[in-house]
Design an enzyme around this catalytic site. Sequence first.
Site, PDB file in Angstrom:
ATOM      1  N   LYS A 274      15.874 -12.535  20.405  1.00  0.00           N
ATOM      2  CA  LYS A 274      16.968 -11.565  20.322  1.00  0.00           C
ATOM      3  C   LYS A 274      18.131 -12.127  19.498  1.00  0.00           C
ATOM      4  O   LYS A 274      18.824 -11.382  18.800  1.00  0.00           O
ATOM      5  CB  LYS A 274      17.426 -11.169  21.729  1.00  0.00           C
ATOM      6  CG  LYS A 274      16.408 -10.324  22.479  1.00  0.00           C
ATOM      7  CD  LYS A 274      16.026  -9.057  21.717  1.00  0.00           C
ATOM      8  CE  LYS A 274      15.098  -8.157  22.524  1.00  0.00           C
ATOM      9  NZ  LYS A 274      14.686  -6.940  21.779  1.00  0.00           N
TER      10      LYS A 274
ATOM     11  N   TYR B  30      12.040 -15.196  24.416  1.00  0.00           N
ATOM     12  CA  TYR B  30      12.714 -13.896  24.383  1.00  0.00           C
ATOM     13  C   TYR B  30      14.163 -14.021  23.912  1.00  0.00           C
ATOM     14  O   TYR B  30      14.598 -13.301  23.011  1.00  0.00           O
ATOM     15  CB  TYR B  30      12.668 -13.256  25.768  1.00  0.00           C
ATOM     16  CG  TYR B  30      13.336 -11.900  25.819  1.00  0.00           C
ATOM     17  CD1 TYR B  30      12.669 -10.772  25.369  1.00  0.00           C
ATOM     18  CD2 TYR B  30      14.632 -11.754  26.312  1.00  0.00           C
ATOM     19  CE1 TYR B  30      13.280  -9.519  25.407  1.00  0.00           C
ATOM     20  CE2 TYR B  30      15.250 -10.517  26.358  1.00  0.00           C
ATOM     21  CZ  TYR B  30      14.568  -9.404  25.900  1.00  0.00           C
ATOM     22  OH  TYR B  30      15.183  -8.163  25.922  1.00  0.00           O
TER      23      TYR B  30
END
Length: 234
Positions: free
Chosen positions: A163, A159
């Site tokens: 990002k 994750y």
Amino acid sequence: MTTTLITGANRGLGLETARLVEVGHTVYLGARDARRGEEAAGRVGAHPLLIDVTGDASVQAAAKLVRDQVGHLDVLVNNAGIIGPVRPAGQITAADMLTVYDTNVFGVVRVMHAFLPLLQAGPAPVVVNVSSGLGSLAVTADPESHASVVPVWVPGLAYNSGKAALNMVTAQYARAYPAVRINAVDPGHTATDFNGHTGAQSVEEGAEIIVRMAVLGPDGPTGGFFAAGGPVPW
């Protein structure tokens, strides 16, 4: 009339952002599940739009529908995202990474590729990419020193790196299309289904920076990374 598309908008931050209808936007509420999208759109007065950002055909079909109905797009909010596996870095596989990146990074590229012509047909186009302070390299290098910017930092190989990649994607598009206001935002640790409602902020508080950047004028910033309190370090 300002026409806005929000991906992944049938719940959480996306649904709250869809309340842009209250300030006069015509909102296409993007969802990959038709029934959930229709129900959510009905609650806020938006138009449901079937779109799965992991599928080229789905994204192209959504772009065709908006083109046929409106002919342009003023605001694009790339909100669709998944958290992926939460395991120690050494247990994350390449397949895990691909799954997260397919939505959180490649999904944004698919949507940008399909909708850029519609954005360029508008007078003052805006793109908001929903990122996270967890994707900041500066914060990751020294979380304690940046606690005022990202109060809750957690490790997450898939994750967080996704990002970070989205932030670079944002900067690259902003550089390539200076007439479009393209920024990344960090909504902060918000209580949504995404995190089991463990966030410290309400969904209204989290969506504030998304909405603020979605209503930028042509003289607004571009190529930046912002939270409610100001710029976030890359």
